[in-house]
Design a protein around this motif. Structure first.
Motif, PDB file in Angstrom:
ATOM      1  N   GLN A  58       4.977   0.101   2.000  1.00  0.00           N
ATOM      2  CA  GLN A  58       4.001  -0.131   3.070  1.00  0.00           C
ATOM      3  C   GLN A  58       4.306   0.770   4.266  1.00  0.00           C
TER       4      GLN A  58
ATOM      5  N   ASP B 154       6.499 -13.000   4.292  1.00  0.00           N
ATOM      6  CA  ASP B 154       5.671 -13.604   5.331  1.00  0.00           C
ATOM      7  C   ASP B 154       5.764 -15.120   5.357  1.00  0.00           C
TER       8      ASP B 154
ATOM      9  N   ARG C  29      14.087 -10.038   4.641  1.00  0.00           N
ATOM     10  CA  ARG C  29      13.718  -8.838   3.901  1.00  0.00           C
ATOM     11  C   ARG C  29      12.256  -8.456   4.080  1.00  0.00           C
ATOM     12  N   GLY C  30      11.477  -9.309   4.738  1.00  0.00           N
ATOM     13  CA  GLY C  30      10.096  -8.952   4.998  1.00  0.00           C
ATOM     14  C   GLY C  30       9.056  -9.882   4.421  1.00  0.00           C
TER      15      GLY C  30
ATOM     16  N   ARG D 166       8.047  -3.367   1.048  1.00  0.00           N
ATOM     17  CA  ARG D 166       7.848  -3.121   2.473  1.00  0.00           C
ATOM     18  C   ARG D 166       8.102  -1.644   2.819  1.00  0.00           C
ATOM     19  N   ARG D 167       8.994  -0.974   2.087  1.00  0.00           N
ATOM     20  CA  ARG D 167       9.170   0.468   2.298  1.00  0.00           C
ATOM     21  C   ARG D 167       7.928   1.228   1.862  1.00  0.00           C
TER      22      ARG D 167
ATOM     23  N   ILE E 161      11.386  -7.093  -2.524  1.00  0.00           N
ATOM     24  CA  ILE E 161      10.674  -7.271  -1.259  1.00  0.00           C
ATOM     25  C   ILE E 161      10.906  -6.067  -0.358  1.00  0.00           C
ATOM     26  N   SER E 162      12.157  -5.642  -0.268  1.00  0.00           N
ATOM     27  CA  SER E 162      12.472  -4.492   0.587  1.00  0.00           C
ATOM     28  C   SER E 162      11.746  -3.237   0.117  1.00  0.00           C
TER      29      SER E 162
ATOM     30  N   PRO F  65      -1.186  -2.889   3.564  1.00  0.00           N
ATOM     31  CA  PRO F  65      -0.583  -4.173   3.936  1.00  0.00           C
ATOM     32  C   PRO F  65      -1.013  -5.289   2.985  1.00  0.00           C
TER      33      PRO F  65
END
Length: 309
Positions: free
Chosen positions: A184, A212, A209-210, A181-182, A177-178, A191
């Motif tokens: 992104q 939703d 960790r990001g 998101r990095r 997940i991290s 997104p």
């Protein structure tokens, strides 16, 4: 309504209610979706792995989609359309969208091994169902045995504009997940919504960790809503406190092979399902296991009265 990359919240994975004789329990099906709607779920997902989808007739599958759409007005319904062949996938996907579904979910077949095979499969699946249908990647290596790296997920998303969500069920998967998101943040990944599964076992930290929200099937989806809502509000300790209260029951429900039986038993005790039956072939839990679930419920109920059933 169509699903968009900014989707968030809790989308409970719906089990399929059956009568003891194996027929569909349509009264419980309607009650289930009404329950999801009443507690504030943001949507729902039907015909997933825990929904016993391969055991259903095509007309039964479509009626479940129709019932979910009717039972959760104005909220997105995601339909699992994974199938051995693209013809069946296309048929279910397009008919589901015509009935009001918001998106479809596609899992990779277990035979895929290389990165190119995985990305190629999704390209073919999108070609089959049509680029106008939003889709969700189901990343569930523990069951499907297909390993998708963050780079592979990024390529699927980049190559297919109709991909709007990742159902993240890797384990361990927090670093994935991290990393996404990095990607992104550095502009190499557009997104995309990330909802997590695995019975909610890691939802407390997945949100940090990001993620939703959650797309899973714990027998107390209200708990999932609590954790997501509290984490979004920055109430970290409160989110972990209520999560920790339910964790022993969540862990018990996550057992391979009997997890669905435990979940259905609990939903039956809650009065949401009339029966905990599965369509054959299916598992069942013993009297000893039911007593253990009852004990866990009594312990959760000391702090969360919703478990006092």
């Amino acid at each position: 309504m169509t699903l968009t990359p900014d989707a968030s919240g809790v989308f409970p994975i719906a089990p399929t209610p059956f009568n003891p004789d194996g027929t569909l329990d349509w009264a419980s099906t309607e009650k289930l979706f009404a329950f999801y709607d009443e507690i504030g779920s943001d949507g729902t997902t039907v015909l997933g792995i825990m929904g016993e989808a391969p055991k259903l007739e095509p007309d039964e599958s479509l009626r479940i989609v129709k019932t979910a759409v009717a039972g959760m007005p104005g909220k997105p319904v995601i339909v699992g359309v994974s199938a051995p062949g693209f013809a069946a996938m296309r048929s279910l996907a397009r008919q589901s969208m015509e009935l009001g579904a918001a998106a479809v979910m596609i899992a990779p077949p277990p035979s895929l091994r290389t990165d190119d095979q995985i990305t190629g499969y999704y390209a073919q699946a999108v070609e089959a169902i049509g680029t106008d249908i939003p889709f969700v990647i189901q990343d569930y290596p523990l069951t499907l045995s297909v390993i998708m790296t963050p780079a592979v997920i990024r390529k699927i998303v980049t190559d297919n504009p109709s991909c709007v969500m990742l159902k993240h069920e890797d384990w361990p998967g927090l670093e994935k997940i991290s990393t996404l998101r990095r990607f992104q943040a550095d502009g190499s990944l557009r997104p995309i919504s990330i909802l997590t599964g695995n019975g909610g076992l890691f939802l407390d930290f997945e949100m940090e960790r990001g993620a939703d929200g959650a797309m899973t099937g714990y027998a107390f989806p209200e708990l999932l809503i609590d954790v997501v809502t509290l984490q979004k509000a920055g109430k970290r300790d409160e989110a972990h406190d209520i999560f920790d209260t339910h964790l022993p029951l969540m862990r018990y429900e996550q057992q391979q092979g009997v997890g669905l039986a435990v979940r259905k038993y609990t939903l039956m005790k809650r009065g949401i399902l009339k029966s905990d039956a599965q369509r054959k072939p299916g598992s069942a839990i013993s009297a000893a296991a039911k007593a253990e679930v009852d004990y866990l419920l009594s312990r959760v109920a000391k702090i969360d009265p919703r478990a006092d059933i």
